[in-house]
Design a protein around this motif. Structure first.
Motif, PDB file in Angstrom:
ATOM      1  N   ALA A  48     -15.719  -4.005  -5.479  1.00  0.00           N
ATOM      2  CA  ALA A  48     -14.601  -4.917  -5.262  1.00  0.00           C
ATOM      3  C   ALA A  48     -13.848  -5.234  -6.563  1.00  0.00           C
ATOM      4  O   ALA A  48     -14.451  -5.368  -7.634  1.00  0.00           O
ATOM      5  CB  ALA A  48     -15.096  -6.214  -4.632  1.00  0.00           C
ATOM      6  N   GLY A  49     -12.534  -5.327  -6.438  1.00  0.00           N
ATOM      7  CA  GLY A  49     -11.702  -5.771  -7.552  1.00  0.00           C
ATOM      8  C   GLY A  49     -11.459  -4.753  -8.640  1.00  0.00           C
ATOM      9  O   GLY A  49     -10.948  -5.103  -9.709  1.00  0.00           O
ATOM     10  N   GLU A  50     -11.783  -3.484  -8.390  1.00  0.00           N
ATOM     11  CA  GLU A  50     -11.571  -2.460  -9.416  1.00  0.00           C
ATOM     12  C   GLU A  50     -10.497  -1.447  -9.007  1.00  0.00           C
ATOM     13  O   GLU A  50     -10.432  -0.353  -9.555  1.00  0.00           O
ATOM     14  CB  GLU A  50     -12.895  -1.730  -9.719  1.00  0.00           C
ATOM     15  CG  GLU A  50     -13.932  -2.578 -10.421  1.00  0.00           C
ATOM     16  CD  GLU A  50     -13.519  -2.963 -11.844  1.00  0.00           C
ATOM     17  OE1 GLU A  50     -12.514  -2.426 -12.347  1.00  0.00           O
ATOM     18  OE2 GLU A  50     -14.199  -3.823 -12.437  1.00  0.00           O
ATOM     19  N   GLY A  51      -9.670  -1.840  -8.045  1.00  0.00           N
ATOM     20  CA  GLY A  51      -8.580  -0.960  -7.640  1.00  0.00           C
ATOM     21  C   GLY A  51      -7.274  -1.343  -8.313  1.00  0.00           C
ATOM     22  O   GLY A  51      -7.258  -1.874  -9.425  1.00  0.00           O
ATOM     23  N   PHE A  52      -6.145  -1.118  -7.609  1.00  0.00           N
ATOM     24  CA  PHE A  52      -4.826  -1.403  -8.157  1.00  0.00           C
ATOM     25  C   PHE A  52      -4.418  -2.847  -7.876  1.00  0.00           C
ATOM     26  O   PHE A  52      -4.771  -3.404  -6.826  1.00  0.00           O
ATOM     27  CB  PHE A  52      -3.786  -0.464  -7.547  1.00  0.00           C
ATOM     28  CG  PHE A  52      -3.922   0.961  -7.995  1.00  0.00           C
ATOM     29  CD1 PHE A  52      -3.311   1.405  -9.169  1.00  0.00           C
ATOM     30  CD2 PHE A  52      -4.666   1.856  -7.254  1.00  0.00           C
ATOM     31  CE1 PHE A  52      -3.440   2.713  -9.579  1.00  0.00           C
ATOM     32  CE2 PHE A  52      -4.803   3.176  -7.659  1.00  0.00           C
ATOM     33  CZ  PHE A  52      -4.180   3.602  -8.831  1.00  0.00           C
ATOM     34  N   PRO A  53      -3.663  -3.459  -8.797  1.00  0.00           N
ATOM     35  CA  PRO A  53      -3.112  -4.788  -8.506  1.00  0.00           C
ATOM     36  C   PRO A  53      -2.241  -4.735  -7.253  1.00  0.00           C
ATOM     37  O   PRO A  53      -1.530  -3.757  -7.025  1.00  0.00           O
ATOM     38  CB  PRO A  53      -2.258  -5.103  -9.747  1.00  0.00           C
ATOM     39  CG  PRO A  53      -2.832  -4.236 -10.828  1.00  0.00           C
ATOM     40  CD  PRO A  53      -3.304  -2.987 -10.147  1.00  0.00           C
ATOM     41  N   ILE A  54      -2.303  -5.755  -6.426  1.00  0.00           N
ATOM     42  CA  ILE A  54      -1.531  -5.816  -5.191  1.00  0.00           C
ATOM     43  C   ILE A  54      -0.266  -6.627  -5.450  1.00  0.00           C
ATOM     44  O   ILE A  54      -0.335  -7.790  -5.867  1.00  0.00           O
ATOM     45  CB  ILE A  54      -2.363  -6.440  -4.049  1.00  0.00           C
ATOM     46  CG1 ILE A  54      -3.584  -5.553  -3.763  1.00  0.00           C
ATOM     47  CG2 ILE A  54      -1.519  -6.601  -2.784  1.00  0.00           C
ATOM     48  CD1 ILE A  54      -4.547  -6.142  -2.741  1.00  0.00           C
ATOM     49  N   THR A  55       0.877  -6.012  -5.210  1.00  0.00           N
ATOM     50  CA  THR A  55       2.158  -6.647  -5.547  1.00  0.00           C
ATOM     51  C   THR A  55       2.737  -7.473  -4.403  1.00  0.00           C
ATOM     52  O   THR A  55       3.684  -8.211  -4.600  1.00  0.00           O
ATOM     53  CB  THR A  55       3.174  -5.569  -5.963  1.00  0.00           C
ATOM     54  OG1 THR A  55       3.320  -4.622  -4.903  1.00  0.00           O
ATOM     55  CG2 THR A  55       2.705  -4.842  -7.225  1.00  0.00           C
ATOM     56  N   ARG A  56       2.188  -7.326  -3.204  1.00  0.00           N
ATOM     57  CA  ARG A  56       2.716  -8.096  -2.074  1.00  0.00           C
ATOM     58  C   ARG A  56       2.394  -9.574  -2.255  1.00  0.00           C
ATOM     59  O   ARG A  56       1.236  -9.961  -2.411  1.00  0.00           O
ATOM     60  CB  ARG A  56       2.109  -7.594  -0.758  1.00  0.00           C
ATOM     61  CG  ARG A  56       2.419  -6.153  -0.437  1.00  0.00           C
ATOM     62  CD  ARG A  56       1.946  -5.797   0.973  1.00  0.00           C
ATOM     63  NE  ARG A  56       0.546  -6.119   1.191  1.00  0.00           N
ATOM     64  CZ  ARG A  56      -0.458  -5.299   0.855  1.00  0.00           C
ATOM     65  NH1 ARG A  56      -0.211  -4.134   0.287  1.00  0.00           N
ATOM     66  NH2 ARG A  56      -1.699  -5.650   1.097  1.00  0.00           N
ATOM     67  N   LYS A  57       3.431 -10.401  -2.204  1.00  0.00           N
ATOM     68  CA  LYS A  57       3.241 -11.830  -2.442  1.00  0.00           C
ATOM     69  C   LYS A  57       2.459 -12.504  -1.328  1.00  0.00           C
ATOM     70  O   LYS A  57       1.811 -13.528  -1.554  1.00  0.00           O
ATOM     71  CB  LYS A  57       4.598 -12.505  -2.618  1.00  0.00           C
ATOM     72  CG  LYS A  57       5.339 -12.061  -3.873  1.00  0.00           C
ATOM     73  CD  LYS A  57       6.669 -12.791  -4.018  1.00  0.00           C
ATOM     74  CE  LYS A  57       7.404 -12.361  -5.279  1.00  0.00           C
ATOM     75  NZ  LYS A  57       8.708 -13.060  -5.435  1.00  0.00           N
ATOM     76  N   ASP A  58       2.523 -11.953  -0.114  1.00  0.00           N
ATOM     77  CA  ASP A  58       1.855 -12.589   1.018  1.00  0.00           C
ATOM     78  C   ASP A  58       0.409 -12.130   1.176  1.00  0.00           C
ATOM     79  O   ASP A  58      -0.269 -12.531   2.125  1.00  0.00           O
ATOM     80  CB  ASP A  58       2.620 -12.313   2.311  1.00  0.00           C
ATOM     81  CG  ASP A  58       2.747 -10.810   2.592  1.00  0.00           C
ATOM     82  OD1 ASP A  58       2.468 -10.007   1.680  1.00  0.00           O
ATOM     83  OD2 ASP A  58       3.121 -10.456   3.725  1.00  0.00           O
ATOM     84  N   SER A  59      -0.068 -11.301   0.246  1.00  0.00           N
ATOM     85  CA  SER A  59      -1.445 -10.786   0.364  1.00  0.00           C
ATOM     86  C   SER A  59      -2.445 -11.787  -0.209  1.00  0.00           C
ATOM     87  O   SER A  59      -2.279 -12.296  -1.320  1.00  0.00           O
ATOM     88  CB  SER A  59      -1.559  -9.453  -0.377  1.00  0.00           C
ATOM     89  OG  SER A  59      -2.893  -8.996  -0.343  1.00  0.00           O
ATOM     90  N   VAL A  60      -3.484 -12.067   0.576  1.00  0.00           N
ATOM     91  CA  VAL A  60      -4.553 -12.956   0.093  1.00  0.00           C
ATOM     92  C   VAL A  60      -5.357 -12.248  -0.994  1.00  0.00           C
ATOM     93  O   VAL A  60      -5.726 -12.843  -2.013  1.00  0.00           O
ATOM     94  CB  VAL A  60      -5.470 -13.365   1.261  1.00  0.00           C
ATOM     95  CG1 VAL A  60      -6.638 -14.206   0.748  1.00  0.00           C
ATOM     96  CG2 VAL A  60      -4.677 -14.119   2.315  1.00  0.00           C
ATOM     97  N   LYS A  61      -5.593 -10.966  -0.779  1.00  0.00           N
ATOM     98  CA  LYS A  61      -6.318 -10.154  -1.745  1.00  0.00           C
ATOM     99  C   LYS A  61      -5.370  -9.754  -2.873  1.00  0.00           C
ATOM    100  O   LYS A  61      -4.247  -9.322  -2.630  1.00  0.00           O
ATOM    101  CB  LYS A  61      -6.871  -8.920  -1.038  1.00  0.00           C
ATOM    102  CG  LYS A  61      -7.894  -8.128  -1.815  1.00  0.00           C
ATOM    103  CD  LYS A  61      -8.444  -7.000  -0.944  1.00  0.00           C
ATOM    104  CE  LYS A  61      -9.488  -6.200  -1.683  1.00  0.00           C
ATOM    105  NZ  LYS A  61     -10.023  -5.100  -0.830  1.00  0.00           N
ATOM    106  N   LYS A  62      -5.791  -9.913  -4.111  1.00  0.00           N
ATOM    107  CA  LYS A  62      -4.913  -9.669  -5.250  1.00  0.00           C
ATOM    108  C   LYS A  62      -5.137  -8.307  -5.908  1.00  0.00           C
ATOM    109  O   LYS A  62      -4.245  -7.802  -6.602  1.00  0.00           O
ATOM    110  CB  LYS A  62      -5.109 -10.766  -6.304  1.00  0.00           C
ATOM    111  CG  LYS A  62      -4.771 -12.156  -5.796  1.00  0.00           C
ATOM    112  CD  LYS A  62      -3.344 -12.235  -5.245  1.00  0.00           C
ATOM    113  CE  LYS A  62      -3.000 -13.605  -4.710  1.00  0.00           C
ATOM    114  NZ  LYS A  62      -1.647 -13.651  -4.074  1.00  0.00           N
TER     115      LYS A  62
END
Length: 359
Positions: free
Chosen positions: A316-330
């Motif tokens: 977990a947490g070692e992928g790409f940053p999530i740019t969607r503002k509505d995403s709970v997962k960052k």
């Protein structure tokens, strides 16, 4: 011989009034001095010539005389003998407000109007005192000159400040221009670049309306986590069209192939090999090491029990940053997909042993 008005506007002798007007619009915009500051003398001359050509050809009476007698005959009262007036009493005056020419009444033949008068008449706008030499005070399209309010123009030509008074003008709306063209170019980024974010400087060469070329450097700040297909637009940065408007350059993000990783949505995916024995017997304490895109060493524990082909282990947490503002997962995950390596051959004794164990 005189001027060939049809050639000046780039039209046939059979051209309709709409075709004549369209040709004039194009030529007037092309040769307007405010758009040819590097070649002002030639531009003023050409601008005056195309205006005169339009003024004659857009008037049926003058066009008829020109077709019969040419420019010299037109300006010498139709080529008739001394004192003759082949145009009749009703053909005097000009098609454009403030014109200083006349036919009949001993007017001495055609005299061209101020090209600024013709330009403002065709392109619309209540000009009142005229274009003022295309300098300050012009308000053709709701505020300022259409060429950025540049000063200058035709020097001592009539129609500037202090010129003769103009009569009322009929406003004629200009046909809307086509939308500015867009040109698409790829923006190829490595997975390392997409993971970290950064800036790229791209040098482009664009063609200008006057025929010259211009070098330009575009700076693109790309964000960590951008996905394939993300677009970055630079308005006015591309080639100029005949109206001096630059194309919009659209850069579209593409992902360069990577030697070890692939991307699935926001997850970073890597495949690791494991032999059949380890896959079957398992090693609850075993780990594998993965070198991340940023160079860090990530330890990945082997799954418990039997490992099947393409089984996944997530970190977990070692992928790409999530740019969607509505995403709970960052941040996405690092996903390890296990490749079970099967032996290519087995001896007879190995086969017998497997039959006893698995059969």
């Amino acid at each position: 011989m005189g001027q060939d008005y049809y050639k000046l506007l780039g039209i046939d002798k059979s051209a309709s009034q709409d075709e004549i007007k369209k040709a004039y619009r194009k030529a007037a915009l092309k040769w307007h001095p405010d758009r040819n500051k590097d070649n002002i003398a030639t531009a003023e001359k050409k601008f005056k010539e195309v205006s005169e050509a339009f003024e004659v050809l857009s008037d049926d009476n003058k066009r008829t005389v020109y077709d019969q007698y040419g420019e010299e005959g037109l300006k010498a009262n139709g080529g008739a003998g001394p004192g003759a007036n082949p145009f009749g009493a009703g053909t005097g005056g000009g098609a454009f407000p403030g014109a200083s020419f006349g036919f009949g009444g001993g007017g001495g033949g055609f005299q061209a109007s101020d090209p600024n008068d013709i330009f403002s008449h065709i392109f619309g706008g209540g000009m009142g005192g005229g274009m003022g030499g295309m300098g300050g005070g012009a308000d053709m399209f709701g505020g300022g000159s259409p060429f950025g309010g540049a000063s200058g123009g035709f020097g001592g030509m009539p129609g500037g400040p202090g010129g003769r008074r103009r009569g009322p003008q009929r406003q004629e709306s200009s046909a809307p221009l086509e939308p500015v063209a867009e040109i698409t170019r790829p923006l190829a980024l490595t997975l390392e670049e997409i993971y970290k974010g950064g800036t790229k400087r791209l040098k482009i060469t664009r063609k200008l309306r006057n025929g010259s070329e211009e070098g330009k450097v575009l700076e693109i700040a790309y964000k960590a986590g951008w996905k394939k297909g993300t677009k970055v637009k630079f308005q006015g940065a591309g080639h100029e069209d005949e109206h001096g408007r630059g194309q919009t350059i659209v850069f579209v993000v593409e992902e360069k192939p990577h030697g070890r990783f692939t991307r699935e949505d926001d997850d970073l995916v890597v495949r690791l090999n494991i032999n059949l024995l380890d896959a079957l017997v398992g090693n609850n304490e075993g780990t594998r090491e993965v070198e991340h895109l940023d160079g860090r060493k990530i330890k990945v524990a082997l799954p418990k029990g039997i490992i099947t082909p393409n089984q996944e282990t997530r970190v977990a947490g070692e992928g790409f940053p999530i740019t969607r503002k509505d995403s709970v997962k960052k941040v996405g995950d690092l996903v390890v997909k296990w490749n079970v390596h099967f032996p290519r051959t087995l001896s007879d004794s190995q086969k017998d042993g497997l039959k006893k164990i698995l059969g």
